[in-house]
Design a protein around this motif. Sequence first.
Motif, PDB file in Angstrom:
ATOM      1  N   THR A 265       0.738  -1.042  -0.076  1.00 10.07           N
ATOM      2  CA  THR A 265       0.061   0.054   0.048  1.00 10.07           C
ATOM      3  C   THR A 265       0.810   1.174  -0.036  1.00 10.07           C
ATOM      4  OG1 THR A 265      -1.785  -1.095   1.195  1.00 10.07           O
ATOM      5  CG2 THR A 265      -2.032   1.274   1.332  1.00 10.07           C
ATOM      6  N   ALA A 266       2.017   1.271   0.740  1.00 10.18           N
ATOM      7  CA  ALA A 266       2.692   2.508   0.910  1.00 10.18           C
ATOM      8  C   ALA A 266       3.545   2.422  -0.561  1.00 10.18           C
ATOM      9  CB  ALA A 266       3.973   2.184   1.820  1.00 10.18           C
ATOM     10  N   GLN A 271       3.915   5.924  -5.384  1.00 10.66           N
ATOM     11  CA  GLN A 271       3.943   6.014  -6.845  1.00 10.66           C
ATOM     12  C   GLN A 271       3.009   7.002  -7.334  1.00 10.66           C
ATOM     13  OE1 GLN A 271       5.556   2.886  -8.595  1.00 10.66           O
ATOM     14  NE2 GLN A 271       5.054   3.758 -10.524  1.00 10.66           N
ATOM     15  N   GLU A 272       1.752   6.843  -6.582  1.00 14.76           N
ATOM     16  CA  GLU A 272       0.840   7.868  -6.892  1.00 14.76           C
ATOM     17  C   GLU A 272       0.859   9.128  -6.449  1.00 14.76           C
ATOM     18  OE1 GLU A 272      -2.930   5.738  -6.009  1.00 14.76           O
ATOM     19  OE2 GLU A 272      -2.426   4.049  -7.345  1.00 14.76           O
ATOM     20  N   GLN A 273       1.785   9.444  -5.415  1.00 13.09           N
ATOM     21  CA  GLN A 273       1.910  10.768  -5.071  1.00 13.09           C
ATOM     22  C   GLN A 273       0.738  11.091  -4.261  1.00 13.09           C
ATOM     23  OE1 GLN A 273       4.970  12.929  -4.713  1.00 13.09           O
ATOM     24  NE2 GLN A 273       5.258  11.022  -4.451  1.00 13.09           N
ATOM     25  N   ASN A 274      -0.011  10.176  -3.408  1.00 16.02           N
ATOM     26  CA  ASN A 274      -1.039  10.265  -2.635  1.00 16.02           C
ATOM     27  C   ASN A 274      -0.695  11.146  -1.377  1.00 16.02           C
ATOM     28  OD1 ASN A 274      -3.015  10.148  -0.581  1.00 16.02           O
ATOM     29  ND2 ASN A 274      -3.481   7.960  -1.054  1.00 16.02           N
ATOM     30  N   PHE A 278       1.168  10.514   2.169  1.00 18.63           N
ATOM     31  CA  PHE A 278       2.425  11.060   1.963  1.00 18.63           C
ATOM     32  C   PHE A 278       2.546  12.739   1.768  1.00 18.63           C
ATOM     33  CE2 PHE A 278       3.635   6.693   1.224  1.00 18.63           C
ATOM     34  CZ  PHE A 278       4.089   6.341   2.494  1.00 18.63           C
ATOM     35  N   PRO A 279       2.137  13.397   2.764  1.00 18.02           N
ATOM     36  CA  PRO A 279       2.386  14.923   2.692  1.00 18.02           C
ATOM     37  C   PRO A 279       3.492  15.497   1.911  1.00 18.02           C
ATOM     38  CG  PRO A 279       1.171  14.493   4.764  1.00 18.02           C
ATOM     39  CD  PRO A 279       1.886  13.225   4.140  1.00 18.02           C
ATOM     40  N   PRO A 290      11.909   8.957  -6.721  1.00 19.55           N
ATOM     41  CA  PRO A 290      10.769   8.114  -7.291  1.00 19.55           C
ATOM     42  C   PRO A 290      10.829   6.553  -6.805  1.00 19.55           C
ATOM     43  CG  PRO A 290      12.297   8.332  -9.158  1.00 19.55           C
ATOM     44  CD  PRO A 290      12.825   9.410  -7.569  1.00 19.55           C
ATOM     45  N   LEU A 291       9.795   5.914  -6.654  1.00 14.71           N
ATOM     46  CA  LEU A 291       9.999   4.579  -6.160  1.00 14.71           C
ATOM     47  C   LEU A 291      10.854   3.499  -7.140  1.00 14.71           C
ATOM     48  CD1 LEU A 291       8.185   2.680  -4.119  1.00 14.71           C
ATOM     49  CD2 LEU A 291       6.820   1.879  -6.232  1.00 14.71           C
ATOM     50  N   PRO A 292      11.607   2.839  -6.278  1.00 15.85           N
ATOM     51  CA  PRO A 292      12.649   2.204  -7.472  1.00 15.85           C
ATOM     52  C   PRO A 292      11.790   1.129  -8.154  1.00 15.85           C
ATOM     53  CG  PRO A 292      13.319   2.188  -5.048  1.00 15.85           C
ATOM     54  CD  PRO A 292      11.970   2.611  -5.326  1.00 15.85           C
TER      55      PRO A 292
END
Length: 297
Positions: A265-266, A271-274, A278-279, A290-292
């Motif tokens: 989920t994290a 990845q989606e810049q939620n 994650f403010p 970026p996510l590897p």
Amino acid sequence: MSNIGMIHEEQAANIGNFLVGRLLPFREKRSVGPFVFIDHMGPVYMKDYQNFDVAAHPHIGLSTLTYLFEGSIFHRDSIGSAVEIKPGAVNWMTAGKGVVHSERTPEYLRHTDKSLHGFQIWVGLPAELEDCEPSFHHTEAADIPSWQEGDISYKLIAGEAFGRKSPVPVHSSLFFLEIKSTTEQTINIGKHLFGEAAMYVLEGKVNIEGNDYGTKQLLIAQNATLCEFTLHANTSVYIFGGAPFEEPRFIYWNFVSTSRDKIETAKQNWQEQNLVAFPKVPGDDQEFVPLPQPKLG
């Protein structure tokens, strides 16, 4: 029978524009007490056009501990913290359910020659605190318990030992000690330790059971309560450990959890810049790591 269960050589690792020495985890040992990750940064000497820059990146399920020997790092996070850490002080950030932070050379040093040397450490959270609200605490060097016994100096950087307690607000039973000696000295600190324990030799040499061990070596004790060794002159060691968790911890990139699903989920949220999960980091929100992506082949 030797009390040294494992000997591990520091391994080089790339964290972007910076090479570090990775101490933990490694294949044979994934954690020592609640400590799940340790990088030895530097010493590195940077010219006026070079800087330490780790852009905004996320964490869950852990606390980070930053401790410097040389240099300076400016920390910003999504909680709103904006703090410069200097040698001897401690930055302790608890990610809990999710935090984002950046680490950079302070603005006033960005156009000068500079050095950087220290530890970056992750400490796992107890399972019941993995989803806590994120927090940040800075402890000045003067507030870290320090004492002298003859030619040996001690610092209790975090946790409890020797009947003392560091003000760093840890979440489980642990210890993180600095021990230095200017002359050859034999000491036995086993009665002050508990759980699992490891020693990292930063400078000089230690002799254990007739064998010398030097810089960049990590020694894992089989029994923390039998921790006796001889420090050669001008030696600095760091001893860390504590009570291990009952549940295993999974690690993917900057995420630590007892649950693989929480890590997935994290990953998706980053990845989606939620921005709920994650403010943004106030004052440093223009770029992020970026996510590897999995390597092909």
